[in-house]
Design an enzyme around this catalytic site. Structure first.
Site, mmCIF file in Angstrom:
data_model
loop_
_atom_site.group_PDB
_atom_site.id
_atom_site.type_symbol
_atom_site.label_atom_id
_atom_site.label_comp_id
_atom_site.label_asym_id
_atom_site.label_seq_id
_atom_site.Cartn_x
_atom_site.Cartn_y
_atom_site.Cartn_z
ATOM 1 N N VAL A 55 0.846 -1.202 0.000
ATOM 2 C CA VAL A 55 0.000 0.000 0.000
ATOM 3 C C VAL A 55 0.878 1.248 0.000
ATOM 4 C CG1 VAL A 55 -1.789 1.280 1.239
ATOM 5 C CG2 VAL A 55 -1.867 -1.227 1.219
ATOM 6 N N CYS A 56 1.900 1.226 0.834
ATOM 7 C CA CYS A 56 2.819 2.380 0.928
ATOM 8 C C CYS A 56 3.471 2.681 -0.415
ATOM 9 C CB CYS A 56 3.917 2.106 1.951
ATOM 10 S SG CYS A 56 3.313 1.704 3.572
ATOM 11 N N THR A 57 3.832 1.646 -1.141
ATOM 12 C CA THR A 57 4.492 1.833 -2.436
ATOM 13 C C THR A 57 3.570 2.589 -3.398
ATOM 14 O OG1 THR A 57 5.820 -0.121 -2.067
ATOM 15 C CG2 THR A 57 5.585 0.584 -4.354
ATOM 16 N N LEU B 197 3.253 6.427 -2.006
ATOM 17 C CA LEU B 197 4.401 7.329 -2.205
ATOM 18 C C LEU B 197 4.547 7.720 -3.671
ATOM 19 C CD1 LEU B 197 7.038 6.029 0.303
ATOM 20 C CD2 LEU B 197 5.981 8.232 0.281
#
Ligand code: BEZ
Length: 225
Positions: free
Chosen positions: A45-47, A50
């Protein structure tokens, strides 16, 4: 430590980032800032998040806003991860270049200062069982005052268009005596602030419409400026 509320001064700190060491208040300078945390590097999810912030950076810049991420890993890990984010993002969503700082916070110093640690998701922990962060957002104005806080669970990616929308509302409300209605977007009609008398409104917002005695609408003055 007292809770960070809307109106609190954002705590200052020193940290290592992917763009060098910073002192947070000096880094903010006379701009607005969005500080947003991520659970951990190399997580799916973070990828996606960002990469999206990198692609939207010009939209933040148009509003005089700097963005800064945080995750509870070390600098060398962040540097490797950025390569993945840029590569994945450009294949899936268009040119992606993460060129904003990401704070390295392996010891959770900033995460603790800003109360970002996860207390709900038992999977969102490191190999020693120490919690990573949830997905917090702090919008901070040039006076270092916290103007918006959001906390999303690790499992749910944020909508950064919503954060831009709130910044538009805050900046318009700071400049003009207005508030913004449900689902408002820049350019839609705004609400004359309840503290403005009808007499004042005639001068400030000629042509304003009274929908209810306490609900007066006018054109968005921030698009005319
Ligand atoms: C993710 O970024 O995909 C994620 C990170 C921690 C827990 C759950 C999801």
């Amino acid at each position: 430590m007292p809770a960070l509320r809307l109106g609190s001064i954002a705590p200052d700190f020193e940290a290592e980032t992917t763009q060098g060491p910073i002192k947070f208040h000096d880094w903010i300078g006379d701009k607005w800032a969005v500080l947003f945390s991520h659970p951990a590097d190399f997580t799916p999810v973070c990828t996606t998040e960002l990469g999206e912030v990198a692609r939207k950076k010009p939209e933040f810049e148009k509003r005089g806003v700097q963005v800064i991420g945080l995750s509870a890993n070390a600098l060398d890990s962040h540097d490797k991860w950025i390569k993945d984010i840029d590569d994945f993002g450009s294949k899936v969503s268009g040119p992606t270049h993460v060129d904003f700082p990401i704070i390295a916070d392996p010891e959770r110093k900033v995460a603790t200062l800003y109360d970002m640690l996860d207390a709900v998701d038992p999977t969102n922990v490191d190999s020693k069982g120490i919690p990573f962060t949830v997905r917090t957002v702090f919008v901070i104005d040039p006076k270092k005052v916290i103007r918006l806080t959001l906390s999303y669970p690790a499992q749910t990616g944020r909508d950064f268009d919503e954060i831009l929308r709130v910044i538009d509302s805050l900046q318009a409300g700071d400049k003009y005596r207005i508030t913004t209605p449900v689902n408002w977007h820049k350019g839609d009609d705004v609400i004359v602030h309840p503290g403005v008398s009808n007499e004042e409104a005639k001068t400030l917002f000629p042509g304003f419409k009274t929908v209810l005695p306490y609900l007066r609408l006018t054109e968005d003055p921030s698009v005319k400026a």
